[in-house]
Design a protein around this motif. Structure first.
Motif, PDB file in Angstrom:
ATOM      1  N   VAL A 165       0.850  -1.195   0.000  1.00  0.00           N
ATOM      2  CA  VAL A 165       0.000   0.000   0.000  1.00  0.00           C
ATOM      3  C   VAL A 165       0.883   1.242   0.000  1.00  0.00           C
ATOM      4  O   VAL A 165       2.065   1.197   0.340  1.00  0.00           O
ATOM      5  N   GLU A 166       0.253   2.344  -0.416  1.00  0.00           N
ATOM      6  CA  GLU A 166       0.943   3.634  -0.393  1.00  0.00           C
ATOM      7  C   GLU A 166      -0.099   4.740  -0.244  1.00  0.00           C
ATOM      8  O   GLU A 166      -1.259   4.591  -0.662  1.00  0.00           O
ATOM      9  N   THR A 193      -2.312  -2.174  -9.942  1.00  0.00           N
ATOM     10  CA  THR A 193      -2.510  -1.202  -8.875  1.00  0.00           C
ATOM     11  C   THR A 193      -3.841  -0.498  -9.064  1.00  0.00           C
ATOM     12  O   THR A 193      -4.283  -0.273 -10.192  1.00  0.00           O
ATOM     13  N   ARG A 194      -4.474  -0.217  -7.944  1.00  0.00           N
ATOM     14  CA  ARG A 194      -5.771   0.479  -7.940  1.00  0.00           C
ATOM     15  C   ARG A 194      -5.813   1.432  -6.741  1.00  0.00           C
ATOM     16  O   ARG A 194      -5.029   1.322  -5.795  1.00  0.00           O
ATOM     17  N   ALA A 195      -6.776   2.350  -6.783  1.00  0.00           N
ATOM     18  CA  ALA A 195      -7.000   3.287  -5.679  1.00  0.00           C
ATOM     19  C   ALA A 195      -8.071   2.723  -4.766  1.00  0.00           C
ATOM     20  O   ALA A 195      -9.172   2.397  -5.216  1.00  0.00           O
ATOM     21  N   SER A 196      -7.740   2.583  -3.497  1.00  0.00           N
ATOM     22  CA  SER A 196      -8.720   2.102  -2.520  1.00  0.00           C
ATOM     23  C   SER A 196      -8.150   2.307  -1.120  1.00  0.00           C
ATOM     24  O   SER A 196      -6.936   2.197  -0.910  1.00  0.00           O
ATOM     25  N   GLN A 197      -9.045   2.570  -0.174  1.00  0.00           N
ATOM     26  CA  GLN A 197      -8.664   2.702   1.232  1.00  0.00           C
ATOM     27  C   GLN A 197      -9.436   1.706   2.097  1.00  0.00           C
ATOM     28  O   GLN A 197      -9.458   1.833   3.316  1.00  0.00           O
ATOM     29  N   GLU A 198     -10.023   0.693   1.457  1.00  0.00           N
ATOM     30  CA  GLU A 198     -10.762  -0.345   2.167  1.00  0.00           C
ATOM     31  C   GLU A 198     -10.293  -1.713   1.683  1.00  0.00           C
ATOM     32  O   GLU A 198      -9.852  -1.873   0.541  1.00  0.00           O
ATOM     33  N   ASN A 199     -10.436  -2.675   2.579  1.00  0.00           N
ATOM     34  CA  ASN A 199     -10.098  -4.045   2.214  1.00  0.00           C
ATOM     35  C   ASN A 199     -11.099  -4.574   1.181  1.00  0.00           C
ATOM     36  O   ASN A 199     -12.297  -4.315   1.271  1.00  0.00           O
ATOM     37  N   LEU A 200     -10.567  -5.364   0.222  1.00  0.00           N
ATOM     38  CA  LEU A 200     -11.408  -5.900  -0.847  1.00  0.00           C
ATOM     39  C   LEU A 200     -11.142  -7.396  -0.999  1.00  0.00           C
ATOM     40  O   LEU A 200      -9.992  -7.855  -0.884  1.00  0.00           O
ATOM     41  N   ASN A 201     -12.225  -8.139  -1.271  1.00  0.00           N
ATOM     42  CA  ASN A 201     -12.112  -9.567  -1.568  1.00  0.00           C
ATOM     43  C   ASN A 201     -12.085  -9.777  -3.078  1.00  0.00           C
ATOM     44  O   ASN A 201     -12.930  -9.227  -3.793  1.00  0.00           O
ATOM     45  N   VAL A 202     -11.116 -10.557  -3.530  1.00  0.00           N
ATOM     46  CA  VAL A 202     -10.981 -10.835  -4.964  1.00  0.00           C
ATOM     47  C   VAL A 202     -10.847 -12.354  -5.151  1.00  0.00           C
ATOM     48  O   VAL A 202     -10.551 -13.092  -4.201  1.00  0.00           O
ATOM     49  N   THR A 203     -11.072 -12.770  -6.400  1.00  0.00           N
ATOM     50  CA  THR A 203     -10.897 -14.172  -6.791  1.00  0.00           C
ATOM     51  C   THR A 203     -10.018 -14.208  -8.035  1.00  0.00           C
ATOM     52  O   THR A 203     -10.366 -13.591  -9.058  1.00  0.00           O
ATOM     53  N   VAL A 204      -8.904 -14.915  -7.945  1.00  0.00           N
ATOM     54  CA  VAL A 204      -7.976 -15.059  -9.069  1.00  0.00           C
ATOM     55  C   VAL A 204      -8.344 -16.358  -9.800  1.00  0.00           C
ATOM     56  O   VAL A 204      -8.303 -17.442  -9.215  1.00  0.00           O
ATOM     57  N   SER A 205      -8.713 -16.215 -11.075  1.00  0.00           N
ATOM     58  CA  SER A 205      -9.106 -17.367 -11.895  1.00  0.00           C
ATOM     59  C   SER A 205      -7.996 -17.665 -12.897  1.00  0.00           C
ATOM     60  O   SER A 205      -7.585 -16.778 -13.655  1.00  0.00           O
ATOM     61  N   LEU A 206      -7.535 -18.899 -12.903  1.00  0.00           N
ATOM     62  CA  LEU A 206      -6.452 -19.337 -13.784  1.00  0.00           C
ATOM     63  C   LEU A 206      -6.987 -20.412 -14.719  1.00  0.00           C
ATOM     64  O   LEU A 206      -7.468 -21.463 -14.254  1.00  0.00           O
ATOM     65  N   PRO A 220      -6.063  12.216   2.011  1.00  0.00           N
ATOM     66  CA  PRO A 220      -7.002  11.159   2.444  1.00  0.00           C
ATOM     67  C   PRO A 220      -7.599  10.375   1.269  1.00  0.00           C
ATOM     68  O   PRO A 220      -7.963   9.221   1.433  1.00  0.00           O
ATOM     69  N   GLY A 221      -7.720  10.952   0.126  1.00  0.00           N
ATOM     70  CA  GLY A 221      -8.357  10.259  -1.002  1.00  0.00           C
ATOM     71  C   GLY A 221      -7.391   9.669  -1.997  1.00  0.00           C
ATOM     72  O   GLY A 221      -7.816   9.271  -3.078  1.00  0.00           O
ATOM     73  N   SER A 222      -6.098   9.623  -1.685  1.00  0.00           N
ATOM     74  CA  SER A 222      -5.098   9.145  -2.645  1.00  0.00           C
ATOM     75  C   SER A 222      -4.502   7.805  -2.264  1.00  0.00           C
ATOM     76  O   SER A 222      -3.465   7.412  -2.798  1.00  0.00           O
ATOM     77  N   GLY A 223      -5.105   7.093  -1.333  1.00  0.00           N
ATOM     78  CA  GLY A 223      -4.579   5.795  -0.925  1.00  0.00           C
ATOM     79  C   GLY A 223      -4.690   4.768  -2.058  1.00  0.00           C
ATOM     80  O   GLY A 223      -5.714   4.659  -2.734  1.00  0.00           O
TER      81      GLY A 223
END
Length: 494
Positions: free
Chosen positions: A130-131, A251-264, A142-145
């Motif tokens: 994170v940055e 990379t994406r902009a977000s300040q909250e935890n997100l659930n993702v699914t990686v499909s191979l 505050p909005g650039s996380g």
């Protein structure tokens, strides 16, 4: 009264007008100039035969190379030493060696044609950094996380225990390894076996990251991330630069935890399919290639003896095959297209992951690690292909063929020498009788070739003096020769 014997004519040619032997031939004189006879059209049915005969007559004879490499009979009696027996032993050994080489090459070709797959473990690390998050220090917007996710995969060595490998050595703990320069530096430190291993992107057709969309999410922040392997141009062995990598990141902009699914989606040289319940019951597997399905059904048919007695390609369907094909009989060549409704693409490999942007997690970040099985080519397959395509084998076979030709010529010369040796040996033992028999034999061969038994020469041989049913004069050759003699113009004039 027996009909006079007519001369034989070639099949396809009409008999021409024959002059009676009693009719004297008149030489052409001033008042008997030869008159050009009118040319009649040759019937069409005789034209092909004439052309064929003319073509055959014009074709020159070609000398055939000797191919026999066996020693002539009786050569051991006139050759000093054991060289003939040694040659026969070597010739027999060569036959066994050739048979073994051919059998081994056929076995290798059969092994190459089969599905030679081996499964190895691929370890996948998923981590994120994170940055510009609010908790990272004063002065941050505050909005650039933002966050950066990295997905990296690597084949494990065969002698490495995936459960006991130290996770701290995984590339996911290298927070500063996001740029390409450091990736190249890390790859240069790997062992030689890992350098030669196939890379992460080689095993997958596509990699997709799907987001669980929260209610207040911005559409651009939860847009799926997808990579699809580019098509390799024809007649090209190397993949494009964007299709060879060990890790993928976004990379994406977000300040909250997100659930993702990686499909191979796996990429295999022979695509496997998921089988229906009915087909899986017959083959006893849940996933198989199309060729493996057909071979499995064929093995089942032979094991259950379902072939028809007269037409082997017709199959009697038992209750299992009826549930697949829906009929009592099945024509085997139709099976490959009939199994399509019972196959479906294999489900992609799904790896859940939570993108953490909170401070508690990044105080001691740990990667999420998955071990999956991927299909790799059997190492022996490449060696067998190199053996079958080795140019030295072709060169060696040419040299062996040239040596075989030389051996055949030598054997032919030995055969001629053996014949000459027998000739002179028989001549030395009884010269008079040998010469008489030899001259009589040569005369008979010559007269048979010329078709003329009595041409005014000396027919005083023993076989010519003997009469009766079994004599030379009662043979077919003699009768044909007399007929040929009577048909000659000079014989008719006499």
């Amino acid at each position: 009264m027996n009909a006079p014997m007519q001369p034989n004519f070639a099949r396809g040619f009409p008999p021409t007008a024959q002059r009676s032997p009693a009719t004297p031939r008149r030489p052409p004189g001033p008042g008997h100039m030869p008159v050009a006879m009118p040319q009649h059209a040759v019937p069409a049915q005789y034209m092909p035969a004439q052309r064929v005969v003319q073509h055959v007559a014009e074709v020159p004879r070609r000398a055939r190379k000797p191919t026999d490499k066996n020693m002539p009979d009786g050569i051991e009696d006139v050759v000093i030493g054991e060289s003939v027996q040694q040659y026969k032993n070597l010739h027999e050994l060569e036959k066994r060696l050739d048979a073994a080489v051919v059998r081994k090459r056929l076995d290798i070709q059969d092994s190459i044609s089969r599905t030679s797959k081996k499964y190895r473990t691929m370890r996948i690390w998923i981590t994120n950094t994170v940055e510009n998050q609010p908790w990272q220090g004063p002065g941050n917007n505050p909005g650039s996380g933002r966050y950066k996710v990295r997905i990296e995969g690597r084949l494990l060595d065969d002698n490495t225990d995936s459960a006991s490998e130290d996770e701290d050595e995984g590339p996911a703990n290298k927070d500063d390894a996001m740029d390409e320069d450091k990736d190249e530096a890390d790859e240069s430190k790997e062992s030689a076996s890992k350098k030669s291993a196939q890379r992460f992107s080689h095993f997958f057709k596509s990699v997709t990251v799907d987001f669980d969309k929260p209610a207040n999410a911005i559409p651009d922040e939860v847009k799926p991330v997808a990579w699809t392997k580019p098509q390799v141009p024809p007649n090209t062995t190397s993949a494009p630069p964007n299709a060879e990598f060990d890790s993928i990141q976004f990379t994406r902009a977000s300040q909250e935890n997100l659930n993702v699914t990686v499909s191979l989606v796996q990429d295999e040289s022979q695509e496997r399919f998921k089988l229906s319940k009915e087909l899986a019951e017959v083959l006893d597997v849940e996933e198989e290639t199309r060729s493996g399905i057909v071979l499995g059904i064929w093995d089942y048919i032979r094991a259950m003896e379902l072939q028809e007695d007269e037409e082997k390609r017709t199959v009697r369907c038992d209750h299992r095959l009826r549930s697949i094909f829906g009929r009592e009989q099945m024509f085997f060549p139709q099976i490959p297209e009939s199994i399509a409704p019972h196959t479906s693409p294999i489900d992609p490999i799904k790896l859940p992951y939570t993108i953490r942007v909170d401070e508690d997690f990044h105080k001691d970040p740990t990667p999420t690690i998955y071990d999956i099985q991927v299909a790799v080519e059997d190492p022996l397959r490449a060696k067998m292909m190199a053996l079958m395509q080795n140019p030295q084998y072709t060169t060696g076979m040419r040299q062996i063929s040239a040596l075989d030709d030389q051996v055949a010529l030598i054997v032919q010369a030995l055969t001629h020498s053996r014949a000459r040796h027998s000739f002179f040996t028989s001549l030395s033992n009884d010269p008079a009788n040998f010469v008489n028999r030899w001259v009589s034999s040569q005369r008979r061969d010559l007269e048979t070739i010329l078709g003329d038994v009595n041409t005014g020469g000396d027919a005083s041989g023993a076989e010519f003096r003997r009469g009766g049913d079994a004599s030379v004069w009662d043979s077919t050759v003699a009768r044909e020769a007399v007929r040929y003699m009577l048909a000659k113009p000079d014989a008719a004039a006499r």
